[in-house]
Write an enzyme that holds these catalytic residues in place. Structure first.
Site, PDB file in Angstrom:
ATOM      1  N   GLY A 118       0.817  -1.212   0.000  1.00 13.25           N
ATOM      2  CA  GLY A 118       0.000   0.000   0.000  1.00 13.25           C
ATOM      3  C   GLY A 118       0.846   1.255   0.000  1.00 13.25           C
ATOM      4  O   GLY A 118       0.552   2.212   0.721  1.00 13.25           O
ATOM      5  N   ASP A 121      -4.023  -7.471  -5.782  1.00 15.20           N
ATOM      6  CA  ASP A 121      -5.218  -7.307  -4.965  1.00 15.20           C
ATOM      7  C   ASP A 121      -5.060  -8.218  -3.747  1.00 15.20           C
ATOM      8  O   ASP A 121      -5.142  -9.444  -3.868  1.00 15.20           O
ATOM      9  CB  ASP A 121      -6.455  -7.688  -5.776  1.00 15.20           C
ATOM     10  CG  ASP A 121      -7.749  -7.550  -5.001  1.00 15.20           C
ATOM     11  OD1 ASP A 121      -7.710  -7.293  -3.779  1.00 15.20           O
ATOM     12  OD2 ASP A 121      -8.830  -7.706  -5.621  1.00 15.20           O
ATOM     13  N   ASN A 176       1.397  -2.144   5.362  1.00 16.01           N
ATOM     14  CA  ASN A 176       0.634  -0.909   5.488  1.00 16.01           C
ATOM     15  C   ASN A 176      -0.725  -0.989   4.816  1.00 16.01           C
ATOM     16  O   ASN A 176      -1.676  -0.356   5.272  1.00 16.01           O
ATOM     17  CB  ASN A 176       1.428   0.250   4.884  1.00 16.01           C
ATOM     18  CG  ASN A 176       0.573   1.486   4.709  1.00 16.01           C
ATOM     19  OD1 ASN A 176       0.242   2.176   5.668  1.00 16.01           O
ATOM     20  ND2 ASN A 176       0.193   1.757   3.460  1.00 16.01           N
ATOM     21  N   TYR A 181     -14.041  -4.277  10.787  1.00 17.20           N
ATOM     22  CA  TYR A 181     -12.746  -3.601  10.767  1.00 17.20           C
ATOM     23  C   TYR A 181     -12.004  -3.825  12.088  1.00 17.20           C
ATOM     24  O   TYR A 181     -10.824  -4.184  12.105  1.00 17.20           O
ATOM     25  CB  TYR A 181     -12.935  -2.117  10.512  1.00 17.20           C
ATOM     26  CG  TYR A 181     -11.664  -1.302  10.595  1.00 17.20           C
ATOM     27  CD1 TYR A 181     -10.739  -1.330   9.550  1.00 17.20           C
ATOM     28  CD2 TYR A 181     -11.392  -0.514  11.707  1.00 17.20           C
ATOM     29  CE1 TYR A 181      -9.567  -0.592   9.629  1.00 17.20           C
ATOM     30  CE2 TYR A 181     -10.221   0.227  11.782  1.00 17.20           C
ATOM     31  CZ  TYR A 181      -9.308   0.182  10.742  1.00 17.20           C
ATOM     32  OH  TYR A 181      -8.145   0.913  10.826  1.00 17.20           O
ATOM     33  N   SER A 182     -12.707  -3.620  13.209  1.00 15.45           N
ATOM     34  CA  SER A 182     -12.077  -3.779  14.521  1.00 15.45           C
ATOM     35  C   SER A 182     -11.608  -5.207  14.750  1.00 15.45           C
ATOM     36  O   SER A 182     -10.526  -5.438  15.315  1.00 15.45           O
ATOM     37  CB  SER A 182     -13.050  -3.357  15.622  1.00 15.45           C
ATOM     38  OG  SER A 182     -13.292  -1.969  15.565  1.00 15.45           O
ATOM     39  N   SER A 188     -10.618  -7.299  12.484  1.00 21.54           N
ATOM     40  CA  SER A 188      -9.415  -7.535  11.668  1.00 21.54           C
ATOM     41  C   SER A 188      -8.184  -6.924  12.316  1.00 21.54           C
ATOM     42  O   SER A 188      -7.102  -7.528  12.304  1.00 21.54           O
ATOM     43  CB  SER A 188      -9.618  -6.970  10.256  1.00 21.54           C
ATOM     44  OG  SER A 188      -9.588  -5.550  10.235  1.00 21.54           O
ATOM     45  N   LYS A 189      -8.309  -5.732  12.890  1.00 19.82           N
ATOM     46  CA  LYS A 189      -7.147  -5.076  13.497  1.00 19.82           C
ATOM     47  C   LYS A 189      -6.782  -5.711  14.841  1.00 19.82           C
ATOM     48  O   LYS A 189      -5.603  -5.754  15.210  1.00 19.82           O
ATOM     49  CB  LYS A 189      -7.431  -3.578  13.667  1.00 19.82           C
ATOM     50  CG  LYS A 189      -7.482  -2.828  12.347  1.00 19.82           C
ATOM     51  CD  LYS A 189      -6.153  -2.904  11.598  1.00 19.82           C
ATOM     52  CE  LYS A 189      -6.147  -2.038  10.355  1.00 19.82           C
ATOM     53  NZ  LYS A 189      -4.844  -2.053   9.651  1.00 19.82           N
TER      54      LYS A 189
END
Length: 241
Positions: free
Chosen positions: A8, A59, A86, A151-152, A154-155
């Site tokens: 990224g 991808d 990143n 999202y949370s 995954s992080k």
């Protein structure tokens, strides 16, 4: 010559990290997906400084492309000093509306790609003198915020991967995470949303992508005994209730 691979790397934090490492003397392997044109501009800038730069497009939500990317980078760079994960996906969605495809894609980019790219590049990392892996995480991996469940998750997984690999790959390969706060607002945030967030930051202002890049450089050049840690760059936002 030391070599760093950054996913990224075409925009925002990724491009700042590429510039910081390039100016510090690293040759670079840079990845992008949707920001290939921006990546090419970053590469030309760094080549102007005398750096060798190789570019890769993939991808990261597609396992086959992740595997191919890892194989290509490993073949091109048998020794790899710094690996910066990143690239990430950020999406607001109500929990009840999140589809399996949205969930799969979020985990694939934010968690699975770092997992399997590090696995693929481990021989190159182990060939380096003081190899470093850096994960870009987020306060959302430790504190919940409405409408960001996938999202949370995954992080949070990426934070545990940081600690797990720091233990398993020691003593040779160091693995750390950087958790940025507001260093570059998403374009979708209007003035009111930005002002509301800035009110909750003790330093009273937005940070910069360069703030994060400097921490990557610190970990790579000045911190050989730091591993398994999450360095937060958020102006104090996570320090208050």
């Amino acid at each position: 010559m030391a070599i760093a691979f950054i996913t990224g790397a075409g925009i925002r934090i990724g491009s700042a990290v590429a510039r910081a490492l390039g100016r510090a003397g690293y040759d670079l392997a840079l990845h992008a997906h949707r920001s290939v044109k921006s990546l090419e501009a970053v590469a030309e800038e760094l080549r102007g400084l005398g750096r060798h730069v190789s570019l890769y497009a993939a991808d990261l939500s597609e396992p086959r492309q992740v595997d191919e990317l890892g194989a290509r980078v490993r073949a091109d760079h048998p020794t790899l000093d710094v690996l910066v994960h990143n690239a990430g996906l950020y999406e607001r969605a109500a929990f009840e509306s999140i589809t399996r495809e949205q969930y799969r894609t979020m985990l694939a980019v934010n968690m699975d790609a770092p997992f399997f790219l590090t696995q693929a590049l481990l021989p190159s990392l182990r060939a380096a003198a003081q190899p470093l892996v850096v994960h870009l995480t987020d306060i959302g991996g430790e504190r919940a915020e409405s409408h960001y469940a996938h999202y949370s998750v995954s992080k949070a997984a990426l934070l545990m991967l940081t600690r797990a690999l720091a233990v398993e790959l020691a003593p040779h390969v160091r693995v750390n995470a950087i958790s940025p706060g507001v260093v570059a607002f998403p374009e979708s945030f209007d003035a009111a949303a930005r002002a509301s967030i800035l009110q909750r930051i003790p330093m009273g202002r937005e940070g910069s992508v360069e703030d994060v890049a400097r921490v990557v450089l610190f970990l790579a050049r000045e911190a050989p005994y730091i591993t398994g840690q999450v360095l937060t760059v958020d102006g104090g936002r996570s320090a208050q209730l």
